[in-house]
Design an enzyme around this catalytic site. Sequence first.
Site, short mmCIF file in Angstrom:
data_model
loop_
_atom_site.label_atom_id
_atom_site.label_comp_id
_atom_site.label_asym_id
_atom_site.label_seq_id
_atom_site.Cartn_x
_atom_site.Cartn_y
_atom_site.Cartn_z
N SER A 87 37.42 11.68 66.48
CA SER A 87 37.19 11.36 65.11
C SER A 87 35.99 11.26 64.70
CB SER A 87 38.14 9.87 64.86
OG SER A 87 38.46 9.75 63.53
N HIS A 190 43.52 10.72 58.99
CA HIS A 190 43.78 11.91 59.46
C HIS A 190 45.30 12.41 58.98
CE1 HIS A 190 40.55 12.09 61.99
NE2 HIS A 190 40.56 10.89 62.29
#
Length: 387
Positions: A87, A190
């Site tokens: 991430s 996300h």
Amino acid sequence: MLAILAPGQGAQQQGFLSDWLRLDGVVENLQRHSDAAGIDLIAAGTTMSDADITDTRVAQPLIVAASLMTAALLPDLPRGTVFAGHSVGEFAASALAGALTEADAMRLVAERGAAMARASASPAGGMTALLGGDPDEVMAAIEAAGAEVANHNANGQVVAAGTLDALDRLAASPPNRARLRPLAVAGAFHTKLMEPARDAIASAASTAVPSDALFGVVSNTDGELLTDGSEVLRRLVAQVCQPVRWELCMQTLAALGVTATIELAPAGTLTALLRRELPGVATLALRSPDDLAAASQLIDEHAAELTCTTMPWQLLVSPAGGTVSVTAASLDSALSVGDVVVRIATRTEDLEVCADRAGHLVEWLVHDGDPVSPGQPLARVSAEALA
């Protein structure tokens, strides 16, 4: 062969930078990153409370700066080293690989954290890890609750994200034999709820100057090994609304022949996953300056040149949510660059998913007419054409 790993949000702990400040150059290094991010990262990593550093606006630049700082303390890395980050950690990995300057990475991460915090305010969202359970039942439960899969971390470990109402519905009707663990993050990262943040990051990224990377970067999107700086930057912008495919990143590390990994500070989370999924790989988590000697030894023992800079296969993923229409004829179909393999029908348009390299279709991961989510794998294409 060596891989350097950069952790993502949630890895930070109160005061985790304190011991590092006694080393020469660390204060100056962190001050430089603080100036680029517009945040006092030394205070964030030493005296701020757990609640303060859970704030997305602080957590993301703090984690990336810590990874950049600890990487600067390592000896020179062998040319065959590859980088991967989870991430927000992918920004640190991209900078260390040479695709971005560290200043651009810190500036973009500061904008990313602020934009994601704004996007998380309305509607309020969160994330929940699901451990165990039948994979199909887990996916069905997440979809039924109105949430999305945000992270595919490993076999039997996914993270759902969505509005608080959606996560409440998931908790009320969990999949069989799965344990649910709410995560200490402030938004549905996300997922499509982050689209406003993606637009803000794209605007900030327009002034960044990417370069072809000196080392390979393993992409969160599909596990592909990248060196094209412009493509790395494009994916960094897009990833805020796409699931993190960390399990594919680990598959790539295995396929490349990685024999050792070093996880940068704040280390531990990714190392635990690697130890479970790739038990034959030597691992080291840089938790304190006391670990630097072991890191130097590991680098010496596992230095190796990367003999190729591309994966022997390409994973095609969906660019948006919609319905699959298969266009390639069959498995082992020969493909040329630009051939349309799949079409995705969204609510507003039809999107083409094309082969980026010549080869042949070796695996379907969806069926004609299947619904798909953004970033979902569709098919695998080999890097070599059939004889």
